[in-house]
Design a protein around this motif. Structure first.
Motif, PDB file in Angstrom:
ATOM      1  N   ILE A  49     -32.142 -25.679   6.687  1.00  0.00           N
ATOM      2  CA  ILE A  49     -33.426 -26.371   6.865  1.00  0.00           C
ATOM      3  C   ILE A  49     -33.552 -26.915   8.283  1.00  0.00           C
ATOM      4  O   ILE A  49     -34.592 -26.748   8.925  1.00  0.00           O
ATOM      5  CB  ILE A  49     -33.589 -27.507   5.827  1.00  0.00           C
ATOM      6  N   ASN A  50     -32.502 -27.547   8.786  1.00  0.00           N
ATOM      7  CA  ASN A  50     -32.563 -28.103  10.144  1.00  0.00           C
ATOM      8  C   ASN A  50     -32.739 -27.015  11.193  1.00  0.00           C
ATOM      9  O   ASN A  50     -33.482 -27.193  12.166  1.00  0.00           O
ATOM     10  CB  ASN A  50     -31.334 -28.958  10.436  1.00  0.00           C
ATOM     11  N   THR A  51     -32.089 -25.878  10.998  1.00  0.00           N
ATOM     12  CA  THR A  51     -32.230 -24.754  11.933  1.00  0.00           C
ATOM     13  C   THR A  51     -33.657 -24.221  11.892  1.00  0.00           C
ATOM     14  O   THR A  51     -34.280 -24.007  12.941  1.00  0.00           O
ATOM     15  CB  THR A  51     -31.230 -23.631  11.584  1.00  0.00           C
ATOM     16  N   LEU A  52     -34.186 -24.020  10.689  1.00  0.00           N
ATOM     17  CA  LEU A  52     -35.560 -23.523  10.555  1.00  0.00           C
ATOM     18  C   LEU A  52     -36.581 -24.533  11.079  1.00  0.00           C
ATOM     19  O   LEU A  52     -37.625 -24.149  11.621  1.00  0.00           O
ATOM     20  CB  LEU A  52     -35.855 -23.168   9.098  1.00  0.00           C
ATOM     21  N   ARG A  53     -36.282 -25.825  10.949  1.00  0.00           N
ATOM     22  CA  ARG A  53     -37.164 -26.854  11.503  1.00  0.00           C
ATOM     23  C   ARG A  53     -37.233 -26.736  13.017  1.00  0.00           C
ATOM     24  O   ARG A  53     -38.308 -26.849  13.614  1.00  0.00           O
ATOM     25  CB  ARG A  53     -36.669 -28.259  11.136  1.00  0.00           C
ATOM     26  N   GLN A  54     -36.085 -26.500  13.644  1.00  0.00           N
ATOM     27  CA  GLN A  54     -36.071 -26.356  15.103  1.00  0.00           C
ATOM     28  C   GLN A  54     -36.887 -25.147  15.539  1.00  0.00           C
ATOM     29  O   GLN A  54     -37.658 -25.221  16.505  1.00  0.00           O
ATOM     30  CB  GLN A  54     -34.627 -26.238  15.608  1.00  0.00           C
ATOM     31  N   VAL A  55     -36.732 -24.032  14.828  1.00  0.00           N
ATOM     32  CA  VAL A  55     -37.497 -22.826  15.149  1.00  0.00           C
ATOM     33  C   VAL A  55     -38.991 -23.077  14.949  1.00  0.00           C
ATOM     34  O   VAL A  55     -39.815 -22.707  15.791  1.00  0.00           O
ATOM     35  CB  VAL A  55     -37.018 -21.627  14.286  1.00  0.00           C
ATOM     36  N   SER A  56     -39.348 -23.732  13.851  1.00  0.00           N
ATOM     37  CA  SER A  56     -40.754 -24.037  13.569  1.00  0.00           C
ATOM     38  C   SER A  56     -41.354 -24.938  14.635  1.00  0.00           C
ATOM     39  O   SER A  56     -42.519 -24.772  15.016  1.00  0.00           O
ATOM     40  CB  SER A  56     -40.900 -24.712  12.206  1.00  0.00           C
ATOM     41  N   ASP A  57     -40.565 -25.877  15.104  1.00  0.00           N
ATOM     42  CA  ASP A  57     -41.037 -26.794  16.144  1.00  0.00           C
ATOM     43  C   ASP A  57     -41.263 -26.030  17.450  1.00  0.00           C
ATOM     44  O   ASP A  57     -42.281 -26.225  18.117  1.00  0.00           O
ATOM     45  CB  ASP A  57     -40.029 -27.926  16.338  1.00  0.00           C
ATOM     46  N   ILE A  58     -40.333 -25.148  17.786  1.00  0.00           N
ATOM     47  CA  ILE A  58     -40.468 -24.350  19.014  1.00  0.00           C
ATOM     48  C   ILE A  58     -41.703 -23.454  18.933  1.00  0.00           C
ATOM     49  O   ILE A  58     -42.456 -23.326  19.896  1.00  0.00           O
ATOM     50  CB  ILE A  58     -39.195 -23.499  19.255  1.00  0.00           C
ATOM     51  N   LEU A  65     -43.001 -26.550   9.427  1.00  0.00           N
ATOM     52  CA  LEU A  65     -42.223 -27.729   9.814  1.00  0.00           C
ATOM     53  C   LEU A  65     -42.421 -28.862   8.810  1.00  0.00           C
ATOM     54  O   LEU A  65     -41.456 -29.501   8.389  1.00  0.00           O
ATOM     55  CB  LEU A  65     -42.615 -28.195  11.219  1.00  0.00           C
ATOM     56  N   PHE A  66     -43.663 -29.097   8.402  1.00  0.00           N
ATOM     57  CA  PHE A  66     -43.947 -30.151   7.429  1.00  0.00           C
ATOM     58  C   PHE A  66     -43.238 -29.869   6.110  1.00  0.00           C
ATOM     59  O   PHE A  66     -42.591 -30.745   5.538  1.00  0.00           O
ATOM     60  CB  PHE A  66     -45.449 -30.288   7.181  1.00  0.00           C
ATOM     61  N   GLY A  67     -43.347 -28.649   5.629  1.00  0.00           N
ATOM     62  CA  GLY A  67     -42.719 -28.290   4.352  1.00  0.00           C
ATOM     63  C   GLY A  67     -41.212 -28.418   4.388  1.00  0.00           C
ATOM     64  O   GLY A  67     -40.595 -28.948   3.455  1.00  0.00           O
ATOM     65  N   LEU A  68     -40.605 -27.948   5.465  1.00  0.00           N
ATOM     66  CA  LEU A  68     -39.144 -28.030   5.592  1.00  0.00           C
ATOM     67  C   LEU A  68     -38.668 -29.479   5.679  1.00  0.00           C
ATOM     68  O   LEU A  68     -37.661 -29.849   5.070  1.00  0.00           O
ATOM     69  CB  LEU A  68     -38.674 -27.244   6.821  1.00  0.00           C
ATOM     70  N   THR A  69     -39.402 -30.293   6.419  1.00  0.00           N
ATOM     71  CA  THR A  69     -39.000 -31.689   6.556  1.00  0.00           C
ATOM     72  C   THR A  69     -39.193 -32.438   5.247  1.00  0.00           C
ATOM     73  O   THR A  69     -38.365 -33.285   4.880  1.00  0.00           O
ATOM     74  CB  THR A  69     -39.765 -32.375   7.702  1.00  0.00           C
ATOM     75  N   GLU A  70     -40.255 -32.110   4.517  1.00  0.00           N
ATOM     76  CA  GLU A  70     -40.443 -32.717   3.195  1.00  0.00           C
ATOM     77  C   GLU A  70     -39.267 -32.369   2.286  1.00  0.00           C
ATOM     78  O   GLU A  70     -38.762 -33.223   1.547  1.00  0.00           O
ATOM     79  CB  GLU A  70     -41.767 -32.258   2.561  1.00  0.00           C
ATOM     80  N   ARG A  71     -38.812 -31.113   2.329  1.00  0.00           N
ATOM     81  CA  ARG A  71     -37.661 -30.702   1.501  1.00  0.00           C
ATOM     82  C   ARG A  71     -36.399 -31.440   1.938  1.00  0.00           C
ATOM     83  O   ARG A  71     -35.616 -31.905   1.107  1.00  0.00           O
ATOM     84  CB  ARG A  71     -37.446 -29.184   1.583  1.00  0.00           C
ATOM     85  N   LEU A  72     -36.208 -31.569   3.235  1.00  0.00           N
ATOM     86  CA  LEU A  72     -35.047 -32.293   3.742  1.00  0.00           C
ATOM     87  C   LEU A  72     -35.054 -33.734   3.239  1.00  0.00           C
ATOM     88  O   LEU A  72     -34.019 -34.264   2.841  1.00  0.00           O
ATOM     89  CB  LEU A  72     -35.035 -32.274   5.273  1.00  0.00           C
ATOM     90  N   LEU A  73     -36.223 -34.347   3.197  1.00  0.00           N
ATOM     91  CA  LEU A  73     -36.323 -35.731   2.725  1.00  0.00           C
ATOM     92  C   LEU A  73     -36.151 -35.836   1.216  1.00  0.00           C
ATOM     93  O   LEU A  73     -35.783 -36.892   0.716  1.00  0.00           O
ATOM     94  CB  LEU A  73     -37.651 -36.353   3.172  1.00  0.00           C
ATOM     95  N   GLN A  74     -36.392 -34.749   0.490  1.00  0.00           N
ATOM     96  CA  GLN A  74     -36.061 -34.738  -0.942  1.00  0.00           C
ATOM     97  C   GLN A  74     -34.547 -34.792  -1.118  1.00  0.00           C
ATOM     98  O   GLN A  74     -34.044 -35.459  -2.015  1.00  0.00           O
ATOM     99  CB  GLN A  74     -36.590 -33.472  -1.622  1.00  0.00           C
ATOM    100  N   LEU A  75     -33.844 -34.077  -0.250  1.00  0.00           N
ATOM    101  CA  LEU A  75     -32.381 -34.043  -0.329  1.00  0.00           C
ATOM    102  C   LEU A  75     -31.756 -35.329   0.205  1.00  0.00           C
ATOM    103  O   LEU A  75     -30.732 -35.777  -0.294  1.00  0.00           O
ATOM    104  CB  LEU A  75     -31.836 -32.840   0.447  1.00  0.00           C
ATOM    105  N   HIS A  76     -32.358 -35.894   1.250  1.00  0.00           N
ATOM    106  CA  HIS A  76     -31.851 -37.118   1.885  1.00  0.00           C
ATOM    107  C   HIS A  76     -32.999 -38.089   2.130  1.00  0.00           C
ATOM    108  O   HIS A  76     -33.481 -38.230   3.260  1.00  0.00           O
ATOM    109  CB  HIS A  76     -31.166 -36.800   3.219  1.00  0.00           C
TER     110      HIS A  76
END
Length: 170
Positions: A49-58, A65-76
């Motif tokens: 997720i963090n790797t894909l977030r970086q790619v999405s941001d670039i 990016l929003f979807g991946l970060t929302e998933r990350l916040l579900q986990l943490h």
């Protein structure tokens, strides 16, 4: 012939191998393996997720990016840095309600001065003037100069020029 003395372990062994105890032992072993596997899988998901977030941001792909970060916040859910980043990105995309939601999810005692300032901005976008002023004042107490500027601007818009001038001269 000598008779061997049995030690305590030898005498306890038949009891440990009873079907019920053996079943419990196997269950604990499987449970531990599953837990370990789950943790490894979860860590792998977080890294991905963090790797894909970086790619999405670039690539400036905000929706991904929003979807991946929302998933990350579900986990943490206690990841304050990711939550702040998401709230800020939502505000940049004019998703003010989602931005406010995530700023408010940051625990009170973990809110940095910039978080209080940004809360003030989001409260202002939501027409919550009193909450906006309180958030700016909290940020000001913590040394956030941008909050002082935002509060002065708010006072100028409302016609309180003298009060705005006092804030600017602090």
């Amino acid at each position: 012939r000598k008779i061997k003395q049995k030690n305590w372990q030898d005498m306890a062994t038949p009891q440990l191998l009873s079907p019920e105890r053996d079943r419990k032992r196997r269950y604990r072993t499987r449970s531990t393996r599953c837990e370990s596997s789950y943790r490894k899988h979860r860590m792998g998901e977080i890294i991905l997720i963090n790797t894909l977030r970086q790619v999405s941001d670039i690539e400036n792909n905000k929706d991904v990016l929003f979807g991946l970060t929302e998933r990350l916040l579900q986990l943490h859910p206690d990841d304050v840095e990711s939550r702040f980043s998401l709230a800020y990105k939502y505000s940049q995309a004019d998703e003010n309600e989602l931005s406010l939601f995530h700023y408010l999810k940051i625990p009170y005692e973990q809110r940095a001065p910039v978080t209080w300032n940004n809360l003030g901005v989001q409260f202002d976008h939501s027409d919550l003037a009193s909450k906006s002023v309180n958030a700016y004042r909290k940020a000001e107490e913590l040394g956030e100069t941008l909050a002082m500027s935002n509060l002065a601007h708010k006072l100028i818009k409302a016609g309180f020029l003298k009060e705005a001038d006092e804030i600017c001269n602090r």
